[in-house]
Motif scaffolding. Structure first.
Motif, PDB file in Angstrom:
ATOM      1  N   GLU A  30       5.667 -11.032   5.651  1.00 49.43           N
ATOM      2  CA  GLU A  30       5.404 -10.331   4.389  1.00 49.43           C
ATOM      3  C   GLU A  30       4.423  -9.176   4.612  1.00 49.43           C
ATOM      4  OE1 GLU A  30       5.881 -13.993   1.208  1.00 49.43           O
ATOM      5  OE2 GLU A  30       4.004 -13.793   2.325  1.00 49.43           O
ATOM      6  N   LYS A  31       3.399  -9.439   5.415  1.00 48.93           N
ATOM      7  CA  LYS A  31       2.408  -8.407   5.700  1.00 48.93           C
ATOM      8  C   LYS A  31       3.055  -7.250   6.472  1.00 48.93           C
ATOM      9  CE  LYS A  31      -1.595 -10.132   6.603  1.00 48.93           C
ATOM     10  NZ  LYS A  31      -2.793 -10.707   7.254  1.00 48.93           N
ATOM     11  N   THR A  32       3.904  -7.594   7.431  1.00 49.39           N
ATOM     12  CA  THR A  32       4.588  -6.562   8.216  1.00 49.39           C
ATOM     13  C   THR A  32       5.460  -5.696   7.314  1.00 49.39           C
ATOM     14  OG1 THR A  32       4.572  -7.979  10.182  1.00 49.39           O
ATOM     15  CG2 THR A  32       6.181  -6.177  10.149  1.00 49.39           C
ATOM     16  N   ARG A  33       6.234  -6.333   6.437  1.00 46.04           N
ATOM     17  CA  ARG A  33       7.098  -5.566   5.522  1.00 46.04           C
ATOM     18  C   ARG A  33       6.265  -4.671   4.599  1.00 46.04           C
ATOM     19  NH1 ARG A  33      10.231 -10.345   5.430  1.00 46.04           N
ATOM     20  NH2 ARG A  33       9.153 -11.061   3.578  1.00 46.04           N
ATOM     21  N   LEU A  63      -1.860   8.078   5.919  1.00 44.24           N
ATOM     22  CA  LEU A  63      -1.095   6.858   6.220  1.00 44.24           C
ATOM     23  C   LEU A  63      -2.020   5.650   6.278  1.00 44.24           C
ATOM     24  CD1 LEU A  63       1.305   8.335   8.896  1.00 44.24           C
ATOM     25  CD2 LEU A  63       2.017   7.288   6.744  1.00 44.24           C
ATOM     26  N   ALA A  64      -3.130   5.780   6.986  1.00 43.16           N
ATOM     27  CA  ALA A  64      -4.077   4.658   7.099  1.00 43.16           C
ATOM     28  C   ALA A  64      -4.625   4.297   5.718  1.00 43.16           C
ATOM     29  CB  ALA A  64      -5.205   5.013   8.057  1.00 43.16           C
ATOM     30  N   ASP A  65      -4.964   5.303   4.933  1.00 42.23           N
ATOM     31  CA  ASP A  65      -5.484   5.049   3.576  1.00 42.23           C
ATOM     32  C   ASP A  65      -4.441   4.333   2.719  1.00 42.23           C
ATOM     33  OD1 ASP A  65      -7.864   6.261   4.238  1.00 42.23           O
ATOM     34  OD2 ASP A  65      -7.400   8.160   3.233  1.00 42.23           O
ATOM     35  N   MET A  70      -2.358  -0.224  -0.274  1.00 43.69           N
ATOM     36  CA  MET A  70      -1.246  -1.088  -0.687  1.00 43.69           C
ATOM     37  C   MET A  70      -1.477  -2.551  -0.290  1.00 43.69           C
ATOM     38  SD  MET A  70       2.092   1.371  -0.358  1.00 43.69           S
ATOM     39  CE  MET A  70       3.172   0.212  -1.177  1.00 43.69           C
ATOM     40  N   LEU A  71      -2.114  -2.768   0.860  1.00 44.93           N
ATOM     41  CA  LEU A  71      -2.383  -4.155   1.261  1.00 44.93           C
ATOM     42  C   LEU A  71      -3.513  -4.742   0.432  1.00 44.93           C
ATOM     43  CD1 LEU A  71      -0.944  -5.779   3.652  1.00 44.93           C
ATOM     44  CD2 LEU A  71      -0.356  -3.394   3.406  1.00 44.93           C
ATOM     45  N   LYS A  72      -4.457  -3.895   0.037  1.00 50.07           N
ATOM     46  CA  LYS A  72      -5.544  -4.375  -0.813  1.00 50.07           C
ATOM     47  C   LYS A  72      -4.994  -4.840  -2.160  1.00 50.07           C
ATOM     48  CE  LYS A  72      -9.603  -2.899  -0.220  1.00 50.07           C
ATOM     49  NZ  LYS A  72     -10.868  -2.314  -0.006  1.00 50.07           N
ATOM     50  N   GLU A  73      -3.961  -4.142  -2.663  1.00 50.83           N
ATOM     51  CA  GLU A  73      -3.310  -4.561  -3.909  1.00 50.83           C
ATOM     52  C   GLU A  73      -2.661  -5.938  -3.774  1.00 50.83           C
ATOM     53  OE1 GLU A  73      -2.223  -0.015  -5.365  1.00 50.83           O
ATOM     54  OE2 GLU A  73      -0.607  -1.416  -4.950  1.00 50.83           O
ATOM     55  N   VAL A 120      -5.620   0.097  12.405  1.00 47.15           N
ATOM     56  CA  VAL A 120      -5.952  -0.730  11.244  1.00 47.15           C
ATOM     57  C   VAL A 120      -5.627  -2.173  11.644  1.00 47.15           C
ATOM     58  CG1 VAL A 120      -5.650  -1.095   8.774  1.00 47.15           C
ATOM     59  CG2 VAL A 120      -5.284   1.188   9.744  1.00 47.15           C
ATOM     60  N   ASP A 121      -6.633  -3.022  11.650  1.00 41.82           N
ATOM     61  CA  ASP A 121      -6.504  -4.401  12.124  1.00 41.82           C
ATOM     62  C   ASP A 121      -6.439  -5.359  10.936  1.00 41.82           C
ATOM     63  OD1 ASP A 121      -6.739  -6.909  13.249  1.00 41.82           O
ATOM     64  OD2 ASP A 121      -8.555  -6.453  14.388  1.00 41.82           O
ATOM     65  N   PHE A 122      -5.262  -5.978  10.765  1.00 41.64           N
ATOM     66  CA  PHE A 122      -5.100  -6.986   9.718  1.00 41.64           C
ATOM     67  C   PHE A 122      -5.023  -8.386  10.322  1.00 41.64           C
ATOM     68  CE2 PHE A 122      -3.670  -3.273   7.351  1.00 41.64           C
ATOM     69  CZ  PHE A 122      -4.315  -3.460   6.139  1.00 41.64           C
ATOM     70  N   GLY A 123      -5.697  -8.613  11.425  1.00 39.78           N
ATOM     71  CA  GLY A 123      -5.671  -9.927  12.064  1.00 39.78           C
ATOM     72  C   GLY A 123      -4.421 -10.122  12.881  1.00 39.78           C
TER      73      GLY A 123
END
Length: 117
Positions: free
Chosen positions: A6-9, A52-54, A59-62, A81-84
């Motif tokens: 889901e995170k990747t998509r 792009l990074a912003d 969008m992930l913060k949402e 950008v590191d999301f784990g």
């Protein structure tokens, strides 16, 4: 909390939203215990790299996903950008060609020319 898929998509959608180029998703689950996916994308300018990074962060913060860290925003040539379990590399084409992360992580194995007999 989103799954890795889901995170990747969501990240790919955020990148496409700001017209990222050559988006590549690399499954690193069998290559590294540190992360499951690596996403590499290109941008045509420093401004687009930062946009792009912003947008990925926004969008992930949402979706209640905050990055663990963001590096490279000052120069804008290569932003990580590191999301784990998912890493996002946003690079300008010359930087991407130089480091060639896709080949390094086995997404595009180097093709060796066969010597003529």
């Amino acid at each position: 909390m989103l799954s890795t898929e889901e995170k990747t998509r969501a990240i790919v959608a955020a990148l496409e939203d700001v017209k990222a180029l050559d988006i590549e998703v690399i499954d690193t689950s069998k290559l590294s215990p540190l992360f499951e996916r690596m996403i590499v994308a290109s941008a045509q300018s420093t401004r687009q790299t930062k946009a792009l990074a912003d947008n990925v962060e926004k969008m992930l913060k949402e979706l209640n996903e905050d990055p663990l860290s963001v590096e490279g925003q000052q120069s804008g040539e290569w932003i990580l950008v590191d999301f784990g379990e998912v890493l996002v590399h946003i690079m300008q084409p010359p930087v991407r060609a130089y480091y060639n992360l896709e080949e390094l992580w086995g997404a595009h194995p180097k093709v060796r020319a066969h010597a003529a007999k």
